[in-house]
Scaffold this motif. Sequence first.
Motif, PDB file in Angstrom:
ATOM      1  N   MET A 219       0.845  -1.185   0.000  1.00  7.64           N
ATOM      2  CA  MET A 219       0.000   0.000   0.000  1.00  7.64           C
ATOM      3  C   MET A 219       0.888   1.246   0.000  1.00  7.64           C
ATOM      4  O   MET A 219       1.869   1.325   0.723  1.00  7.64           O
ATOM      5  CB  MET A 219      -0.899  -0.010   1.245  1.00  7.64           C
ATOM      6  N   ASP A 220       0.530   2.170  -0.809  1.00  5.72           N
ATOM      7  CA  ASP A 220       1.279   3.423  -0.940  1.00  5.72           C
ATOM      8  C   ASP A 220       0.876   4.363   0.198  1.00  5.72           C
ATOM      9  O   ASP A 220      -0.271   4.802   0.271  1.00  5.72           O
ATOM     10  CB  ASP A 220       0.956   4.039  -2.299  1.00  5.72           C
ATOM     11  N   TRP A 221       1.798   4.678   1.094  1.00  2.44           N
ATOM     12  CA  TRP A 221       1.485   5.502   2.272  1.00  2.44           C
ATOM     13  C   TRP A 221       0.997   6.884   1.886  1.00  2.44           C
ATOM     14  O   TRP A 221       0.282   7.534   2.637  1.00  2.44           O
ATOM     15  CB  TRP A 221       2.690   5.598   3.201  1.00  2.44           C
ATOM     16  N   ARG A 222       1.350   7.356   0.691  1.00  2.00           N
ATOM     17  CA  ARG A 222       0.914   8.688   0.255  1.00  2.00           C
ATOM     18  C   ARG A 222      -0.586   8.729  -0.032  1.00  2.00           C
ATOM     19  O   ARG A 222      -1.173   9.798  -0.102  1.00  2.00           O
ATOM     20  CB  ARG A 222       1.695   9.122  -0.978  1.00  2.00           C
ATOM     21  N   ARG A 223      -1.189   7.572  -0.171  1.00  2.00           N
ATOM     22  CA  ARG A 223      -2.624   7.511  -0.454  1.00  2.00           C
ATOM     23  C   ARG A 223      -3.454   7.290   0.809  1.00  2.00           C
ATOM     24  O   ARG A 223      -4.670   7.230   0.755  1.00  2.00           O
ATOM     25  CB  ARG A 223      -2.895   6.396  -1.461  1.00  2.00           C
TER      26      ARG A 223
END
Length: 92
Positions: free
Chosen positions: A1-5
């Motif tokens: 999972m992309d932490w920026r999202r």
Amino acid sequence: MDWRRIDLNLLKVLAVMLEEQSVARCAERLFVSPSAVSHALAKLRQMFSDPLFVRTGGGMLPTARAQSLERSLSLLKAVLDVELEAGRVSAP
């Protein structure tokens, strides 16, 4: 999972829920509606693929996964506290 999202506000809801173990008290502390907390919990449950809390007669008890996340959130909060305090000390 992309932490920026990830909506980092959800982590604040999780942290307060872990302390309060009550949707109503969590909502009160965060100055939001119980419905807003419930919606945040739904997103968190999906994000972590875990129910996170189990409703009981005495409140909302955290699952093993939620308890594990509590340790990580505590570490994150400690790091942020140090960084924020360092910013206050060094600011002109």
